[in-house]
Each structure stands twice: as C-alpha cells, then as structure tokens.
Design a protein around this motif. Structure first.
Motif, mmCIF file in Angstrom:
data_model
loop_
_atom_site.group_PDB
_atom_site.id
_atom_site.type_symbol
_atom_site.label_atom_id
_atom_site.label_comp_id
_atom_site.label_asym_id
_atom_site.label_seq_id
_atom_site.Cartn_x
_atom_site.Cartn_y
_atom_site.Cartn_z
ATOM 1 N N GLY A 40 0.806 -1.215 0.000
ATOM 2 C CA GLY A 40 0.000 0.000 0.000
ATOM 3 C C GLY A 40 0.839 1.263 0.000
ATOM 4 O O GLY A 40 0.310 2.372 -0.001
ATOM 5 N N GLU A 41 2.163 1.085 -0.027
ATOM 6 C CA GLU A 41 3.091 2.214 -0.050
ATOM 7 C C GLU A 41 2.899 3.070 -1.302
ATOM 8 O O GLU A 41 3.005 4.280 -1.253
ATOM 9 N N GLU A 42 2.599 2.402 -2.429
ATOM 10 C CA GLU A 42 2.379 3.087 -3.706
ATOM 11 C C GLU A 42 1.272 2.368 -4.463
ATOM 12 O O GLU A 42 0.939 1.231 -4.154
ATOM 13 N N TYR A 43 0.740 3.058 -5.475
ATOM 14 C CA TYR A 43 -0.219 2.460 -6.398
ATOM 15 C C TYR A 43 0.499 2.200 -7.713
ATOM 16 O O TYR A 43 1.376 2.974 -8.105
ATOM 17 N N ALA A 44 0.107 1.136 -8.402
ATOM 18 C CA ALA A 44 0.686 0.841 -9.709
ATOM 19 C C ALA A 44 0.333 1.978 -10.675
ATOM 20 O O ALA A 44 -0.846 2.290 -10.846
ATOM 21 N N PRO A 45 1.333 2.599 -11.311
ATOM 22 C CA PRO A 45 1.070 3.751 -12.166
ATOM 23 C C PRO A 45 0.551 3.422 -13.568
ATOM 24 O O PRO A 45 0.111 4.317 -14.285
ATOM 25 N N THR A 46 0.604 2.150 -13.973
ATOM 26 C CA THR A 46 0.100 1.753 -15.287
ATOM 27 C C THR A 46 -0.711 0.468 -15.153
ATOM 28 O O THR A 46 -0.571 -0.285 -14.178
ATOM 29 N N ALA A 47 -1.533 0.200 -16.167
ATOM 30 C CA ALA A 47 -2.311 -1.037 -16.171
ATOM 31 C C ALA A 47 -1.379 -2.251 -16.209
ATOM 32 O O ALA A 47 -1.637 -3.258 -15.535
ATOM 33 N N LEU A 93 2.096 -10.247 -23.354
ATOM 34 C CA LEU A 93 2.067 -10.422 -24.800
ATOM 35 C C LEU A 93 1.688 -9.141 -25.536
ATOM 36 O O LEU A 93 2.166 -8.907 -26.645
ATOM 37 N N ALA A 94 0.823 -8.319 -24.942
ATOM 38 C CA ALA A 94 0.399 -7.073 -25.590
ATOM 39 C C ALA A 94 -0.253 -6.160 -24.558
ATOM 40 O O ALA A 94 -0.825 -6.624 -23.575
ATOM 41 N N THR A 95 -0.149 -4.865 -24.798
ATOM 42 C CA THR A 95 -0.838 -3.877 -23.970
ATOM 43 C C THR A 95 -1.424 -2.804 -24.885
ATOM 44 O O THR A 95 -0.881 -2.530 -25.957
ATOM 45 N N THR A 96 -2.531 -2.225 -24.463
ATOM 46 C CA THR A 96 -3.085 -1.050 -25.141
ATOM 47 C C THR A 96 -3.488 -0.065 -24.058
ATOM 48 O O THR A 96 -3.986 -0.464 -22.998
ATOM 49 N N GLY A 97 -3.257 1.219 -24.303
ATOM 50 C CA GLY A 97 -3.605 2.245 -23.317
ATOM 51 C C GLY A 97 -2.914 1.948 -21.996
ATOM 52 O O GLY A 97 -1.806 1.421 -21.946
ATOM 53 N N GLY A 98 -3.585 2.300 -20.919
ATOM 54 C CA GLY A 98 -3.108 1.929 -19.602
ATOM 55 C C GLY A 98 -2.028 2.795 -18.986
ATOM 56 O O GLY A 98 -1.489 2.448 -17.946
ATOM 57 N N SER A 99 -1.724 3.936 -19.594
ATOM 58 C CA SER A 99 -0.707 4.820 -19.020
ATOM 59 C C SER A 99 -1.379 5.892 -18.170
ATOM 60 O O SER A 99 -2.600 5.911 -18.026
ATOM 61 N N SER A 103 -7.638 6.342 -19.378
ATOM 62 C CA SER A 103 -8.552 5.914 -18.330
ATOM 63 C C SER A 103 -8.875 4.430 -18.465
ATOM 64 O O SER A 103 -9.426 3.828 -17.543
ATOM 65 N N LEU A 104 -8.534 3.841 -19.608
ATOM 66 C CA LEU A 104 -8.730 2.415 -19.846
ATOM 67 C C LEU A 104 -7.440 1.814 -20.366
ATOM 68 O O LEU A 104 -6.632 2.505 -20.996
ATOM 69 N N GLY A 105 -7.291 0.527 -20.137
ATOM 70 C CA GLY A 105 -6.131 -0.184 -20.656
ATOM 71 C C GLY A 105 -6.411 -1.670 -20.716
ATOM 72 O O GLY A 105 -7.299 -2.167 -20.024
ATOM 73 N N THR A 106 -5.680 -2.353 -21.594
ATOM 74 C CA THR A 106 -5.788 -3.804 -21.660
ATOM 75 C C THR A 106 -4.389 -4.406 -21.610
ATOM 76 O O THR A 106 -3.416 -3.778 -22.037
ATOM 77 N N VAL A 107 -4.331 -5.607 -21.073
ATOM 78 C CA VAL A 107 -3.084 -6.363 -21.031
ATOM 79 C C VAL A 107 -3.419 -7.804 -21.399
ATOM 80 O O VAL A 107 -4.316 -8.404 -20.808
#
Length: 144
Positions: A40-47, A93-99, A103-107
C-alpha cells in the motif's frame, strides 16, 4: 519391505521476501517492484504494472491486495486461492492504453503454473480502468 523414493521430499515454497526476485519477471527485487504496491506504499502507475503486481499477489497468496485492486462492479465477495496452485512465470504479450494519460487499458498475458504437479498456462486478455487516479482490474477474457 517398502521401496523408498530416491527423490528428496520438497518442503514448502520459500517465503517471498523484499530481497527475493520479483515474481512478475521484471529485473528488480520484490520489495522494490510489486511489494511496494502490495504493502500500500504506492499504487501501480500503469495497467501493465497493476497486472504484474496482481500476478505477484497470486504467487504470494495476497487475497487482500487482489480484492483491493479489483473494480467494485466486478469484484467477488471473497477469493479462495488454491494452495495447490504454483505460479511459475508471467509473459506480457500485448498492452493497449493503460498509461497515466489513459482511463482504460488492456493487457494480454500468459501465466504459467503447476497445479498438483501438472503444468499449464492461463492466457487472458484483461481490462483495466483508472478510477480516481488508481488502476483497477475490471475483467478478463480467456484466449484460446
């Protein structure tokens, strides 16, 4: 007289420590990588980093983190993690968005495992959403 196996018995898996290699596959120690998100020290900044940290949470059997990072609309009431499941590797294997600009991303990923001695792989296309600046897992679709 009974036959004894020449193979040594395997004990329980060693505990994941801050200095352990991170299970997510990135070249960092667990404490500097996914452990900082689990604590809980940090939140993941990307999907993608959320996906990696969730994989590591399955390795660590961290049910609280998995539930905390699950979208409220799709989150189950509880999880029952199978102690017979041993996660052995993650491949993105692949990512889209998520930075931080999305507001949305896929992995799309493949997670390898051993379940009661049998090897297998989970191939999934996961969707993530950023809520109030924090990435959460929405749902996943299995890929054949």
């Amino acid at each position: 007289m009974s036959k004894r196996s020449s193979r040594p018995k395997r004990g329980p898996e060693p505990a994941l420590t801050a200095a352990s290699p991170c299970p997510c596959g990135l070249p960092a120690a667990y404490g500097e990588c996914c452990g900082r998100f689990h604590s809980g020290e940090e939140y993941a900044p990307t999907a993608e980093l959320l996906m990696r940290s969730r994989y590591s949470a399955f390795v660590a059997q961290d049910e609280a983190y998995l539930l905390r990072t699950w979208h409220p609309a799709t989150r189950p009431q509880q999880l029952e993690l199978d102690p017979g499941m041993q996660w052995t590797g993650l491949e993105i294997l692949a990512t889209t968005g998520g930075s931080s600009f999305h507001s949305l991303g896929t992995v799309t990923f493949r997670a390898r495992y051993r379940h009661h001695g049998k090897r297998g792989a989970l191939h999934e296309h996961s969707t993530f959403e950023r809520q109030h600046g924090v990435w959460v897992y929405v749902e996943g679709t299995f890929v054949e």
